[in-house]
Design a protein around this motif. Structure first.
Motif, PDB file in Angstrom:
ATOM      1  N   ASP A   1       0.666  -1.100   0.057  1.00 20.74           N
ATOM      2  CA  ASP A   1      -0.060  -0.183  -0.081  1.00 20.74           C
ATOM      3  C   ASP A   1       0.848   1.278  -0.041  1.00 20.74           C
ATOM      4  O   ASP A   1       1.700   1.559   0.958  1.00 20.74           O
ATOM      5  N   TYR A   2       0.810   2.064  -0.992  1.00 18.62           N
ATOM      6  CA  TYR A   2       1.675   3.024  -1.031  1.00 18.62           C
ATOM      7  C   TYR A   2       1.159   4.368  -0.695  1.00 18.62           C
ATOM      8  O   TYR A   2       1.592   5.378  -0.261  1.00 18.62           O
ATOM      9  N   PHE A   3      -0.247   4.551  -0.641  1.00 17.57           N
ATOM     10  CA  PHE A   3      -1.090   5.587  -0.075  1.00 17.57           C
ATOM     11  C   PHE A   3      -2.005   5.419   1.010  1.00 17.57           C
ATOM     12  O   PHE A   3      -2.364   4.264   1.017  1.00 17.57           O
ATOM     13  N   GLU A   4      -2.344   6.175   1.840  1.00 15.91           N
ATOM     14  CA  GLU A   4      -3.322   6.008   2.861  1.00 15.91           C
ATOM     15  C   GLU A   4      -4.335   6.229   2.335  1.00 15.91           C
ATOM     16  O   GLU A   4      -4.731   7.079   1.486  1.00 15.91           O
ATOM     17  N   LYS A   5      -5.431   5.304   3.026  1.00 16.66           N
ATOM     18  CA  LYS A   5      -6.871   5.701   2.543  1.00 16.66           C
ATOM     19  C   LYS A   5      -7.368   6.989   3.231  1.00 16.66           C
ATOM     20  O   LYS A   5      -7.041   7.064   4.202  1.00 16.66           O
ATOM     21  N   GLN A   6      -8.051   7.565   2.384  1.00 18.44           N
ATOM     22  CA  GLN A   6      -8.410   8.876   2.730  1.00 18.44           C
ATOM     23  C   GLN A   6      -9.909   8.537   3.761  1.00 18.44           C
ATOM     24  O   GLN A   6     -10.791   7.817   3.397  1.00 18.44           O
ATOM     25  N   ALA A   7     -10.025   9.212   4.762  1.00 20.36           N
ATOM     26  CA  ALA A   7     -11.278   9.202   6.014  1.00 20.36           C
ATOM     27  C   ALA A   7     -12.413   9.848   5.187  1.00 20.36           C
ATOM     28  O   ALA A   7     -12.248  10.810   4.566  1.00 20.36           O
ATOM     29  N   PRO A   8     -13.380   9.218   5.552  1.00 21.48           N
ATOM     30  CA  PRO A   8     -14.536   9.844   5.210  1.00 21.48           C
ATOM     31  C   PRO A   8     -14.921  11.106   5.570  1.00 21.48           C
ATOM     32  O   PRO A   8     -14.172  11.239   7.058  1.00 21.48           O
ATOM     33  N   PHE A   9     -15.944  11.867   5.341  1.00 23.38           N
ATOM     34  CA  PHE A   9     -16.077  13.285   5.799  1.00 23.38           C
ATOM     35  C   PHE A   9     -16.667  13.056   6.958  1.00 23.38           C
ATOM     36  O   PHE A   9     -17.661  12.500   7.218  1.00 23.38           O
ATOM     37  N   ASN A  10     -16.193  13.861   8.303  1.00 24.75           N
ATOM     38  CA  ASN A  10     -16.636  13.625   9.510  1.00 24.75           C
ATOM     39  C   ASN A  10     -17.065  15.218   9.912  1.00 24.75           C
ATOM     40  O   ASN A  10     -16.139  16.064   9.951  1.00 24.75           O
ATOM     41  N   LEU A  11     -18.381  15.493  10.245  1.00 25.09           N
ATOM     42  CA  LEU A  11     -18.693  16.927  10.397  1.00 25.09           C
ATOM     43  C   LEU A  11     -18.344  17.372  11.748  1.00 25.09           C
ATOM     44  O   LEU A  11     -17.710  18.733  11.780  1.00 25.09           O
ATOM     45  N   ILE A  12     -18.124  16.469  12.664  1.00 23.53           N
ATOM     46  CA  ILE A  12     -17.734  16.858  14.129  1.00 23.53           C
ATOM     47  C   ILE A  12     -16.237  17.250  14.080  1.00 23.53           C
ATOM     48  O   ILE A  12     -15.623  18.198  14.594  1.00 23.53           O
ATOM     49  N   GLY A  13     -15.639  16.450  13.397  1.00 25.24           N
ATOM     50  CA  GLY A  13     -14.304  16.651  13.391  1.00 25.24           C
ATOM     51  C   GLY A  13     -13.952  17.878  12.378  1.00 25.24           C
ATOM     52  O   GLY A  13     -12.954  18.504  12.779  1.00 25.24           O
ATOM     53  N   PHE A  14     -14.761  18.276  11.544  1.00 31.99           N
ATOM     54  CA  PHE A  14     -14.558  19.587  10.810  1.00 31.99           C
ATOM     55  C   PHE A  14     -14.751  20.728  11.651  1.00 31.99           C
ATOM     56  O   PHE A  14     -14.089  21.838  11.659  1.00 31.99           O
ATOM     57  N   LEU A  15     -15.956  20.532  12.602  1.00 33.53           N
ATOM     58  CA  LEU A  15     -16.314  21.605  13.378  1.00 33.53           C
ATOM     59  C   LEU A  15     -15.115  21.893  14.495  1.00 33.53           C
ATOM     60  O   LEU A  15     -15.278  23.192  14.839  1.00 33.53           O
ATOM     61  N   LYS A  16     -14.517  20.856  14.793  1.00 30.87           N
ATOM     62  CA  LYS A  16     -13.135  21.170  15.637  1.00 30.87           C
ATOM     63  C   LYS A  16     -12.021  21.839  15.089  1.00 30.87           C
ATOM     64  O   LYS A  16     -11.066  22.205  16.026  1.00 30.87           O
ATOM     65  N   THR A  17     -12.223  21.975  13.754  1.00 34.24           N
ATOM     66  CA  THR A  17     -10.803  22.258  13.051  1.00 34.24           C
ATOM     67  C   THR A  17     -10.781  23.942  13.456  1.00 34.24           C
ATOM     68  O   THR A  17     -11.974  24.913  13.678  1.00 34.24           O
ATOM     69  N   PRO A  18      -9.744  24.618  13.442  1.00 34.03           N
ATOM     70  CA  PRO A  18      -9.843  26.199  13.186  1.00 34.03           C
ATOM     71  C   PRO A  18     -10.773  26.707  12.131  1.00 34.03           C
ATOM     72  O   PRO A  18     -11.450  27.633  12.633  1.00 34.03           O
ATOM     73  N   TYR A  19     -10.977  26.292  10.937  1.00 35.73           N
ATOM     74  CA  TYR A  19     -11.652  26.752  10.005  1.00 35.73           C
ATOM     75  C   TYR A  19     -13.223  26.559  10.403  1.00 35.73           C
ATOM     76  O   TYR A  19     -14.030  27.590  10.504  1.00 35.73           O
ATOM     77  N   GLY A  20     -13.397  25.327  11.213  1.00 32.60           N
ATOM     78  CA  GLY A  20     -14.988  25.067  11.488  1.00 32.60           C
ATOM     79  C   GLY A  20     -15.130  25.962  12.648  1.00 32.60           C
ATOM     80  O   GLY A  20     -16.382  26.550  12.845  1.00 32.60           O
ATOM     81  N   LEU A  21     -14.274  26.338  13.718  1.00 28.55           N
ATOM     82  CA  LEU A  21     -14.642  27.232  14.576  1.00 28.55           C
ATOM     83  C   LEU A  21     -14.984  28.691  14.329  1.00 28.55           C
ATOM     84  O   LEU A  21     -15.707  29.331  14.698  1.00 28.55           O
ATOM     85  N   MET A  22     -14.013  29.108  13.375  1.00 25.85           N
ATOM     86  CA  MET A  22     -14.297  30.332  12.534  1.00 25.85           C
ATOM     87  C   MET A  22     -15.734  30.559  12.170  1.00 25.85           C
ATOM     88  O   MET A  22     -16.584  31.513  12.162  1.00 25.85           O
ATOM     89  N   ILE A  23     -16.335  29.437  11.477  1.00 24.29           N
ATOM     90  CA  ILE A  23     -17.361  29.401  10.709  1.00 24.29           C
ATOM     91  C   ILE A  23     -18.800  29.476  11.889  1.00 24.29           C
ATOM     92  O   ILE A  23     -19.401  30.214  11.833  1.00 24.29           O
ATOM     93  N   ILE A  24     -18.385  28.570  12.840  1.00 27.52           N
ATOM     94  CA  ILE A  24     -19.630  28.670  14.216  1.00 27.52           C
ATOM     95  C   ILE A  24     -19.633  29.921  14.659  1.00 27.52           C
ATOM     96  O   ILE A  24     -20.490  30.594  15.115  1.00 27.52           O
ATOM     97  N   PHE A  25     -18.232  30.785  15.119  1.00 28.62           N
ATOM     98  CA  PHE A  25     -18.368  31.801  15.683  1.00 28.62           C
ATOM     99  C   PHE A  25     -18.781  32.971  14.890  1.00 28.62           C
ATOM    100  O   PHE A  25     -19.556  33.760  15.202  1.00 28.62           O
ATOM    101  N   GLY A  26     -18.679  32.838  13.523  1.00 22.64           N
ATOM    102  CA  GLY A  26     -19.172  33.825  12.658  1.00 22.64           C
ATOM    103  C   GLY A  26     -20.660  33.807  12.449  1.00 22.64           C
ATOM    104  O   GLY A  26     -21.336  34.779  12.463  1.00 22.64           O
ATOM    105  N   ALA A  27     -21.115  32.664  12.530  1.00 18.75           N
ATOM    106  CA  ALA A  27     -22.725  32.341  12.463  1.00 18.75           C
ATOM    107  C   ALA A  27     -23.225  33.129  13.864  1.00 18.75           C
ATOM    108  O   ALA A  27     -24.346  33.366  13.893  1.00 18.75           O
ATOM    109  N   LEU A  28     -22.789  32.798  14.897  1.00 13.23           N
ATOM    110  CA  LEU A  28     -23.212  33.282  16.283  1.00 13.23           C
ATOM    111  C   LEU A  28     -23.229  34.645  16.251  1.00 13.23           C
ATOM    112  O   LEU A  28     -24.079  35.622  16.654  1.00 13.23           O
TER     113      LEU A  28
END
Length: 177
Positions: free
Chosen positions: A110-137
């Motif tokens: 296996d030469y490449f890692e398998k890409q993980a499926p999209f995770n909404l909670i994981g996305f919201l924990k990223t800095p970009y996700g936090l910026m979106i949450i605070f912007g919406a608030l």
């Protein structure tokens, strides 16, 4: 294991002496012949893309390519301990083998890692996700928290009792009554 995709096969050449090849030549050869059979799935790779590399102390001594049926032979190998590498893109070969040499792949590389499926909670924990949450608030919730001073006074008038405020009697007045 080395960084390129091949497995290191430790082969003691003294155990792999081929008496048939040395007798058939009729003359005394310089070394021994290492021979065996390499097995690979035909639908993944062809014999042309497989290479066997025999090395001693990190120095490459000989190369060999298998025949289409998988058989290979490396002639004039000096006595001693050698490493036999099988370089086949996409396949992993074992490191130690019994005699006679029949080399089978143990798996695919296996030469490449398998890409993980999209995770909404994981996305919201990223800095970009936090910026979106605070912007919406800031856009939707904070304007609702704003209180107009005139509206506040109007609300206080509506909630206040219509009679005059009651005066509480001091403890001395209570005794007088």
């Amino acid at each position: 294991m080395r960084s390129w995709d091949s497995a290191i096969l430790i082969v003691l050449v003294t155990a792999l002496i081929s008496a048939v090849s040395s007798e058939s030549t009729g003359s005394r050869s310089k070394g021994f012949t290492v021979q065996g059979k390499l097995i690979w799935p035909g639908d993944i790779i062809s014999a042309a893309s497989v290479k066997l590399i025999l090395s001693t102390d990190g120095t490459i001594q000989k190369y060999a390519w298998p025949q289409p049926d998988g058989k290979f032979a490396i002639h004039n190998v000096p006595a001693g301990s050698h490493l036999l590498d099988v370089a086949a893109v996409g396949l992993v070969y074992p490191q130690r083998l019994p005699e006679p040499l029949i080399i089978r792949p143990v798996g695919t590389a296996d030469y490449f890692e398998k890409q993980a499926p999209f995770n909404l909670i994981g996305f919201l924990k990223t800095p970009y996700g936090l910026m979106i949450i605070f912007g919406a608030l800031a856009v939707f919730v904070l304007p609702q928290l704003k209180v107009d001073p005139e509206e506040y006074q109007e609300m206080m008038r509506q909630n206040a009792p219509s009679s005059t405020p009651a005066v509480t009697a001091s403890p001395q007045r209570r005794r007088q009554n």
